[in-house]
Motif scaffolding. Structure first.
Motif, short mmCIF file in Angstrom:
data_model
loop_
_atom_site.label_atom_id
_atom_site.label_comp_id
_atom_site.label_asym_id
_atom_site.label_seq_id
_atom_site.Cartn_x
_atom_site.Cartn_y
_atom_site.Cartn_z
N ILE A 150 -4.00 32.32 15.99
CA ILE A 150 -3.58 30.93 16.18
C ILE A 150 -2.58 30.57 15.09
CG2 ILE A 150 -4.31 28.51 16.33
CD1 ILE A 150 -7.15 29.56 16.95
N GLU A 151 -1.38 30.15 15.50
CA GLU A 151 -0.43 29.70 14.47
C GLU A 151 -0.60 28.21 14.26
OE1 GLU A 151 2.11 27.50 14.67
OE2 GLU A 151 2.36 27.28 16.82
N ALA A 152 -0.58 27.81 12.99
CA ALA A 152 -0.67 26.40 12.62
C ALA A 152 0.40 26.12 11.56
CB ALA A 152 -2.06 26.07 12.09
N VAL A 153 1.66 26.40 11.96
CA VAL A 153 2.77 26.24 11.03
C VAL A 153 3.53 24.97 11.36
CG1 VAL A 153 2.92 28.73 10.72
CG2 VAL A 153 4.35 27.63 12.46
N PHE A 154 4.62 24.73 10.63
CA PHE A 154 5.38 23.49 10.77
C PHE A 154 5.86 23.30 12.21
CE2 PHE A 154 9.14 20.73 10.09
CZ PHE A 154 8.49 19.67 9.47
N GLU A 155 5.85 22.05 12.68
CA GLU A 155 6.18 21.72 14.07
C GLU A 155 7.70 21.72 14.28
OE1 GLU A 155 4.50 20.28 17.93
OE2 GLU A 155 4.11 21.74 16.38
N GLU A 156 8.26 22.90 14.26
CA GLU A 156 9.70 23.06 14.48
C GLU A 156 9.91 24.36 15.25
OE1 GLU A 156 13.21 23.85 11.44
OE2 GLU A 156 12.46 21.79 11.26
N MET A 157 10.71 24.30 16.30
CA MET A 157 10.81 25.44 17.21
C MET A 157 11.31 26.70 16.51
SD MET A 157 10.08 26.39 20.25
CE MET A 157 10.04 25.02 21.43
N SER A 158 12.25 26.58 15.58
CA SER A 158 12.76 27.78 14.91
C SER A 158 11.67 28.47 14.10
CB SER A 158 13.94 27.41 14.00
OG SER A 158 13.53 26.49 12.99
#
Length: 696
Positions: A378-386
């Motif tokens: 599960i990824e929980a990183v910054f909400e930015e598509m790149s």
């Protein structure tokens, strides 16, 4: 196939309940019990009767599959069945293993004797549906375990182990080994010794100081359940067990039950109960779809969200690999998880050795290589598509075939994210809500190519980690955040028109929300909403700006995390304090927009916020993003603090009347500062209102 089975073991007849999964007391079960008793009565060789279920359940109570159908009330109803049991000339012994709840416990209380296995679970949970036990539970239980213990069980609806009442008249005997063999042996002793038949109704319920006790109980229960009438009605019924005859007490109980079942609160609670069960059924995914095995989980991102997600799996005994890019970020995440466990130990909610066992399942890492054997990542990183793109391309490279790749995105296009991999069938959205280790809701996002077995796995896994899962299709914001954006928008526009942050939040909280929209924005972090708005402004140049919120964010006022947002916050405290600086920003924005402030009523504030939710919910339903209206209600009850006693936005709209909702929206559209297109009823809403129908 019969729902009960009759067999004779020497001089003892056995009536076995067989209505999986929990032996619900459906019409065929009730009929089978009565027919079995009649058969036993007519056979002179039968000297006693044992009533038994399965190892999993004696009976879980009413059969929910028959709710709102004629069978639910058809004779013999539960009261009739209990009368047959109680008036039997043969001793009737309830053999209790597994769950014995609601009507199942009331049936057992009507038997002359009760034997149980240690570990059997007993409860009268009707209060959780806005009701009280309606087949004698409030009258019989106090006579067996005492008034105070019975009232606590009935008012809380709590499930307790059978051995808690060992030594009380509730249980005559505890069985070791096979339950049926133990019950048969007990029945033979009853017959051989000629024990008199014990009718619970003939016992008395007493308390040394009834007036003082029930005065205290009403005060305590009333304070804890101000929006729910059922708990106080439970107090009335139990008091009747002490102060009135059994038959008079039964009348009090019955009248209270009939009154409660007609209340909006009970309707809302029953709606939520069925909504949760309906949500587990996913269109296109057969119930027998095999789930993938999840024995280890990888989580990318050790921030607040990633750490909270990790705790869910650690609590369920599932090993977690927690990945970060920098050691200091990883250390902060580990410290956060340890602090949460230490807090639970300090409060007595968790034993220290258990906390250490859970923490020991966590493996911190700075290398993607440690995710190679994970069954789910599960990824929980910054909400930015790149950022998401870089993560998923890497996961596609390192993860084993068959691993599920999940994104915790709250708004972004899951289909694009899946497209960054060569295995889109393995990609799914797993949107947790903050704080992830506390909030019950899990939005499971179904991409265009997400496999049925992946969905089945996530729905099953949600139960393992004690989450309420709701499936959503792909759109900007999915179910919850797409709707909340409309709700927040109206709150912010009302600030422009003349309301203050405190008035908006106060009106919504008085309606029953756990937190007003502006306090919620401060808690979530203003920068998150601002990032989403900036993306949407770029994608939709005609989108109306929310000037006040944008201006506050430009000043670095991101809410609790920065000590200021729509309110100001003192260090170490979460109290939302009035801030004159916000008043100045609001006044300046009004002047910039050429707005003369007006007085808004609390009713207008509530209707504009809630009906904005409803209208967007109708669009989501029509587009097929949500499978059913009750799924939307469940999202808002478990993830957004919508008042439980109102049942969720869609049920609330049903209760108001969809025609009245549309009429109110027409008034908002006529507001000079309103947005006519925004308040145009969704086609589904307009159609249902015109036809006099409802969402649910």
């Amino acid at each position: 196939m019969s729902s009960t089975h009759y067999a004779q073991h020497g001089s003892v007849a056995v009536i076995r309940l067989d209505n999986p999964p929990v032996n619900g007391l459906g019409h065929s079960v009730r009929t089978g019990i009565v027919e079995g008793l009649r058969k036993a009565e007519a056979d002179p060789s039968v000297k006693a009767v044992v009533l038994i279920g399965s190892d999993r359940a004696f009976s879980g109570g009413a059969d929910i599959r028959e709710f709102n159908t004629p069978k639910a009330l058809a004779e013999p109803n539960l009261g009739t069945v209990i009368h047959y049991v109680e008036s039997s000339s043969r001793p009737v012994i309830a053999a209790i293993g597994g769950a014995c709840m609601g009507g199942g416990l009331e049936l057992a209380l009507g038997c002359h004797f009760r034997v149980a296995k240690a570990g059997a679970q007993i409860a009268l949970p009707e209060v959780k549906l806005g009701l009280l036990p309606g087949a004698g539970g409030t009258q019989r239980l106090p006579r067996l375990i005492g008034v105070e213990a019975a009232l606590n069980m009935i008012v809380s609806g709590a499930t307790v182990p059978s051995e808690m009442f060992q030594g009380t008249p509730l249980f005559d005997h505890f069985v070791e080994g096979d339950l049926l063999e133990g019950a048969l042996a007990f029945a033979r002793v009853v017959v051989e010794e000629g024990r008199p038949l014990k009718r619970v109704r003939d016992l008395t319920a007493t308390h040394p100081k009834p007036e003082a006790f029930f005065l205290y109980a009403r005060t305590a229960v009333g304070a804890a359940s101000k929006n729910f009438p059922a708990p106080l009605k439970c107090v009335d019924a139990v008091e009747a067990a002490v102060t009135k005859s059994f038959d008079e007490g039964m009348k009090v109980e019955r009248e209270a039950f009939v009154n409660l079942i007609q209340t909006s609160e009970s309707r809302a609670l029953r709606h939520a109960f069925f909504a949760e069960r309906a949500a587990s059924k996913v269109a296109g995914v057969a119930e027998d779809t095999p789930a993938r095995t999840i024995q280890s989980v990888g989580i990318i991102g050790a921030g607040t969200m990633g750490s909270g997600i990790a705790i869910n799996f650690l609590n369920a005994g599932i090993p977690v690999v927690l990945l970060e890019m920098k050691q200091e970020a990883l250390d902060r995440g580990l410290a956060s998880i340890r602090k949460i466990y230490e807090g639970q130990v300090a409060k007595g909610k968790l034993k220290a050795d258990k906390a250490e066992q859970r923490f020991a399942l966590l493996k911190p890492t700075l290398s993607y290589d440690d995710l190679r054997q994970a069954d789910l990542v599960i990824e929980a990183v910054f909400e930015e598509m790149s950022v998401k793109e870089a993560v998923f391309r890497k996961l596609d490279e390192v993860c084993k075939p068959g691993a599920i790749l999940a994104s915790n995105t709250s708004t972004l296009d899951l289909n694009r994210i899946a497209g960054f991999t060569k295995r889109p069938q393995d990609v799914v959205g797993a949107h947790f809500f903050s704080p992830a280790n506390v909030m019950k809701l899990l939005e499971v996002i179904r991409g265009e190519k997400t496999g049925s077995d992946v969905l089945a796995t996530l729905m099953q896994l949600a139960k393992t980690i004690k989450k309420t899962a709701v499936v959503s299709g792909v759109c900007d914001g999915f179910i919850g955040n797409r709707m909340i954006a409309m709700y927040q928008r109206e709150a912010l526009l009302m600030l422009e028109e003349g309301a203050s942050p405190r008035q908006v939040d106060g009106a919504i909280e008085a309606f029953g929300f756990a937190m007003g929209p502006l306090k919620m924005a401060d808690l979530a972090g203003g920068d998150i909403g601002w990032a989403i708005r900036k993306r949407q402004y770029a994608e939709r140049p005609d989108m109306r700006r929310v000037l006040i919120a944008d201006r506050l964010c430009e000043m670095g006022r991101f809410g609790q995390k920065t000590g200021s947002g729509f309110y100001r916050y003192e260090p170490g405290r979460r109290d939302a304090l009035h801030d004159p600086a916000v008043d100045a920003v609001i006044d300046a924005c009004r002047k910039e927009l050429g707005v003369t402030p007006r007085k808004l009523s609390d009713e207008e504030i509530v209707q504009r916020c809630v009906f904005a939710l409803v209208n967007e919910g109708a669009r989501i339903l029509e587009e097929g993003i949500a499978q059913r209206a009750s799924d939307i209600d469940l999202v808002y009850l478990t993830g957004y603090g919508f008042p439980v006693y109102r049942g969720g936005p869609m049920l609330y709209a049903d209760s108001v009347g969809l025609m009245n909702v549309v009429r109110a929206m027409e008034g908002f559209a006529a507001n000079p500062r309103g947005h006519r297109d925004f308040w145009k009823p969704a086609p589904l809403l307009a159609r249902l209102a015109a036809e006099g129908k409802t969402f649910n």
